[in-house]
Write a protein that holds these residues in place. Structure first.
Motif, PDB file in Angstrom:
ATOM      1  N   ILE A  99       6.864  32.391   4.128  1.00  0.00           N
ATOM      2  CA  ILE A  99       6.334  33.719   3.793  1.00  0.00           C
ATOM      3  C   ILE A  99       6.970  34.693   4.771  1.00  0.00           C
ATOM      4  O   ILE A  99       6.513  34.860   5.895  1.00  0.00           O
ATOM      5  N   ASP A 100       8.054  35.303   4.335  1.00  0.00           N
ATOM      6  CA  ASP A 100       8.878  36.139   5.212  1.00  0.00           C
ATOM      7  C   ASP A 100       8.625  37.618   4.923  1.00  0.00           C
ATOM      8  O   ASP A 100       8.868  38.093   3.820  1.00  0.00           O
ATOM      9  N   PHE A 101       8.148  38.342   5.911  1.00  0.00           N
ATOM     10  CA  PHE A 101       7.864  39.767   5.757  1.00  0.00           C
ATOM     11  C   PHE A 101       9.097  40.640   5.980  1.00  0.00           C
ATOM     12  O   PHE A 101       9.014  41.862   5.918  1.00  0.00           O
ATOM     13  N   LYS A 102      10.226  40.012   6.281  1.00  0.00           N
ATOM     14  CA  LYS A 102      11.507  40.740   6.410  1.00  0.00           C
ATOM     15  C   LYS A 102      11.422  41.902   7.406  1.00  0.00           C
ATOM     16  O   LYS A 102      11.943  42.985   7.173  1.00  0.00           O
ATOM     17  N   GLY A 103      10.764  41.671   8.514  1.00  0.00           N
ATOM     18  CA  GLY A 103      10.672  42.722   9.525  1.00  0.00           C
ATOM     19  C   GLY A 103       9.511  43.673   9.328  1.00  0.00           C
ATOM     20  O   GLY A 103       9.371  44.642  10.089  1.00  0.00           O
ATOM     21  N   GLY A 104       8.660  43.432   8.349  1.00  0.00           N
ATOM     22  CA  GLY A 104       7.541  44.335   8.079  1.00  0.00           C
ATOM     23  C   GLY A 104       6.182  43.753   8.416  1.00  0.00           C
ATOM     24  O   GLY A 104       5.155  44.283   7.985  1.00  0.00           O
ATOM     25  N   PHE A 105       6.139  42.676   9.169  1.00  0.00           N
ATOM     26  CA  PHE A 105       4.857  42.069   9.521  1.00  0.00           C
ATOM     27  C   PHE A 105       4.073  42.999  10.449  1.00  0.00           C
ATOM     28  O   PHE A 105       2.860  43.118  10.348  1.00  0.00           O
ATOM     29  N   TYR A 106       4.809  43.662  11.370  1.00  0.00           N
ATOM     30  CA  TYR A 106       4.216  44.669  12.251  1.00  0.00           C
ATOM     31  C   TYR A 106       4.900  46.009  12.002  1.00  0.00           C
ATOM     32  O   TYR A 106       6.101  46.069  11.741  1.00  0.00           O
ATOM     33  N   LYS A 107       4.132  47.071  12.108  1.00  0.00           N
ATOM     34  CA  LYS A 107       4.712  48.408  12.058  1.00  0.00           C
ATOM     35  C   LYS A 107       4.907  48.848  13.493  1.00  0.00           C
ATOM     36  O   LYS A 107       3.951  49.171  14.210  1.00  0.00           O
ATOM     37  N   VAL A 108       6.154  48.837  13.937  1.00  0.00           N
ATOM     38  CA  VAL A 108       6.456  49.139  15.343  1.00  0.00           C
ATOM     39  C   VAL A 108       7.252  50.433  15.460  1.00  0.00           C
ATOM     40  O   VAL A 108       7.954  50.845  14.532  1.00  0.00           O
ATOM     41  N   ALA A 109       7.123  51.068  16.602  1.00  0.00           N
ATOM     42  CA  ALA A 109       7.799  52.351  16.831  1.00  0.00           C
ATOM     43  C   ALA A 109       9.234  52.180  17.299  1.00  0.00           C
ATOM     44  O   ALA A 109      10.000  53.139  17.313  1.00  0.00           O
ATOM     45  N   MET A 110       9.606  50.953  17.690  1.00  0.00           N
ATOM     46  CA  MET A 110      10.959  50.704  18.156  1.00  0.00           C
ATOM     47  C   MET A 110      11.325  49.259  17.852  1.00  0.00           C
ATOM     48  O   MET A 110      10.463  48.422  17.589  1.00  0.00           O
ATOM     49  N   ASP A 111      12.621  48.971  17.891  1.00  0.00           N
ATOM     50  CA  ASP A 111      13.113  47.629  17.617  1.00  0.00           C
ATOM     51  C   ASP A 111      12.809  46.697  18.796  1.00  0.00           C
ATOM     52  O   ASP A 111      12.993  47.067  19.956  1.00  0.00           O
ATOM     53  N   LYS A 112      12.315  45.503  18.502  1.00  0.00           N
ATOM     54  CA  LYS A 112      12.050  44.470  19.515  1.00  0.00           C
ATOM     55  C   LYS A 112      11.268  45.009  20.721  1.00  0.00           C
ATOM     56  O   LYS A 112      11.736  44.922  21.868  1.00  0.00           O
ATOM     57  N   PRO A 113      10.092  45.581  20.501  1.00  0.00           N
ATOM     58  CA  PRO A 113       9.358  46.231  21.596  1.00  0.00           C
ATOM     59  C   PRO A 113       8.981  45.315  22.750  1.00  0.00           C
ATOM     60  O   PRO A 113       8.860  45.766  23.889  1.00  0.00           O
ATOM     61  N   MET A 114       8.817  44.009  22.498  1.00  0.00           N
ATOM     62  CA  MET A 114       8.409  43.106  23.566  1.00  0.00           C
ATOM     63  C   MET A 114       9.559  42.673  24.465  1.00  0.00           C
ATOM     64  O   MET A 114       9.356  41.906  25.413  1.00  0.00           O
ATOM     65  N   THR A 115      10.768  43.144  24.178  1.00  0.00           N
ATOM     66  CA  THR A 115      11.907  42.809  25.038  1.00  0.00           C
ATOM     67  C   THR A 115      12.203  43.916  26.039  1.00  0.00           C
ATOM     68  O   THR A 115      13.135  43.802  26.836  1.00  0.00           O
ATOM     69  N   VAL A 116      11.422  44.996  25.998  1.00  0.00           N
ATOM     70  CA  VAL A 116      11.622  46.101  26.933  1.00  0.00           C
ATOM     71  C   VAL A 116      11.217  45.651  28.340  1.00  0.00           C
ATOM     72  O   VAL A 116      10.178  45.016  28.523  1.00  0.00           O
ATOM     73  N   ILE A 117      12.041  45.943  29.321  1.00  0.00           N
ATOM     74  CA  ILE A 117      11.741  45.568  30.703  1.00  0.00           C
ATOM     75  C   ILE A 117      11.657  46.818  31.570  1.00  0.00           C
ATOM     76  O   ILE A 117      12.179  47.884  31.223  1.00  0.00           O
ATOM     77  N   SER A 118      10.993  46.696  32.699  1.00  0.00           N
ATOM     78  CA  SER A 118      10.817  47.822  33.613  1.00  0.00           C
ATOM     79  C   SER A 118      12.115  48.093  34.372  1.00  0.00           C
ATOM     80  O   SER A 118      12.980  47.219  34.471  1.00  0.00           O
ATOM     81  N   PRO A 119      12.243  49.300  34.944  1.00  0.00           N
ATOM     82  CA  PRO A 119      13.437  49.588  35.766  1.00  0.00           C
ATOM     83  C   PRO A 119      13.609  48.597  36.913  1.00  0.00           C
ATOM     84  O   PRO A 119      14.726  48.231  37.257  1.00  0.00           O
ATOM     85  N   ALA A 120      12.482  48.157  37.494  1.00  0.00           N
ATOM     86  CA  ALA A 120      12.566  47.198  38.605  1.00  0.00           C
ATOM     87  C   ALA A 120      13.103  45.858  38.125  1.00  0.00           C
ATOM     88  O   ALA A 120      13.937  45.234  38.796  1.00  0.00           O
TER      89      ALA A 120
END
Length: 252
Positions: A99-120
């Motif tokens: 059951i593939d949502f093709k990228g629509g399972f979550y409505k996110v404001a940016m691509d791959k939001p959980m891969t964002v890291i802090s400046p540090a």
């Protein structure tokens, strides 16, 4: 409840899922962790009552954005929310989700939001990458020196400290990979010249200043900038003094 962990490869994902399915294990989750080398995945299965409901966790390390992994929904349909989440939040490319949502399972404001890291975190990773590049440059220089032919004439005395400063200034404007190659070439040139000078003067080879530099740089990585600068300055003075003594002996 006992917990067991095992590292597996991407090629093992389906065979592990099939084995756990045949053992009537319960699928628990696919956990994504934003790691240094990519996304780390943890597939968790819970054993049956006769095995104490033990939890078996299978870890796949360093999944890159361009890497494709197989879906386990062939054996566990309930895995589809986790695999869609891995794609939408972490950018993991999961093939053949039942059951593939093709990228629509979550409505996110940016691509791959959980891969964002802090400046540090970014600064720490860049620092680690530079140290790794410096180490690779030293190893490459050692291999180049070992493969160099014999019989070349001794090179004239050179202020290698000054030459290094010029090369490092040039490398400051290059990307890490190219800078590593330039530094490797410089180290090879310096070591070859020093070895030839020592051979011509019939003295023992000089200290491996490249290896010593790597040790000092590793030490400086954990020091405040001003203290690190003093340590490096002292090291450079030591190198120049040692090279000066070697040149003086060669001229006697």
């Amino acid at each position: 409840m006992a917990q067991h962990f095992e590292d597996i490869s991407i090629d093992d994902i389906l065979s592990v899922a099939e084995r756990e399915h045949e053992a009537h294990s319960r699928f628990v989750q696919v956990l994504c962790i934003n790691g240094e080398e990519g996304i780390n995945l943890v597939y968790s299965y819970q054993k049956t009552a006769d095995q104490g409901y033990a939890m078996h966790n299978y870890r796949v390390h360093g999944v890159k954005p361009e890497t494709h992994i197989p879906s386990v929904t062939k054996f566990y349909l309930v895995a589809f929310p986790f695999e869609n989440e891995a794609h939408d939040l972490f950018g993991v490319q999961v093939d053949d989700i039942a059951i593939d949502f093709k990228g629509g399972f979550y409505k996110v404001a940016m691509d791959k939001p959980m891969t964002v890291i802090s400046p540090a975190q970014k600064a720490a990773r860049e620092k680690a990458a530079k140290l790794a590049a410096a180490k690779a440059a030293q190893e490459a220089a050692s291999k180049t020196e070992a493969a160099a032919g014999e019989g070349a004439q001794a090179a004239p005395a050179i202020d290698w400290g000054a030459e290094r400063a010029k090369v490092e200034a040039k490398c400051a404007n290059l990307d890490a990979d190219k800078a590593a190659k330039v530094m490797a070439a410089f180290e090879a040139k310096m070591k070859k010249a020093q070895a030839e000078a020592a051979k011509a003067a019939d003295v023992k080879p000089a200290v491996d200043w490249g290896a010593e530099r790597t040790k000092v740089e590793a030490k400086c990585a954990n020091l405040p900038e001003d203290k690190a600068a003093k340590v490096m300055a002292a090291f450079e003075a030591k190198v120049r003094a040692a090279q000066g003594d070697a040149s003086a002996k060669g001229g006697e």
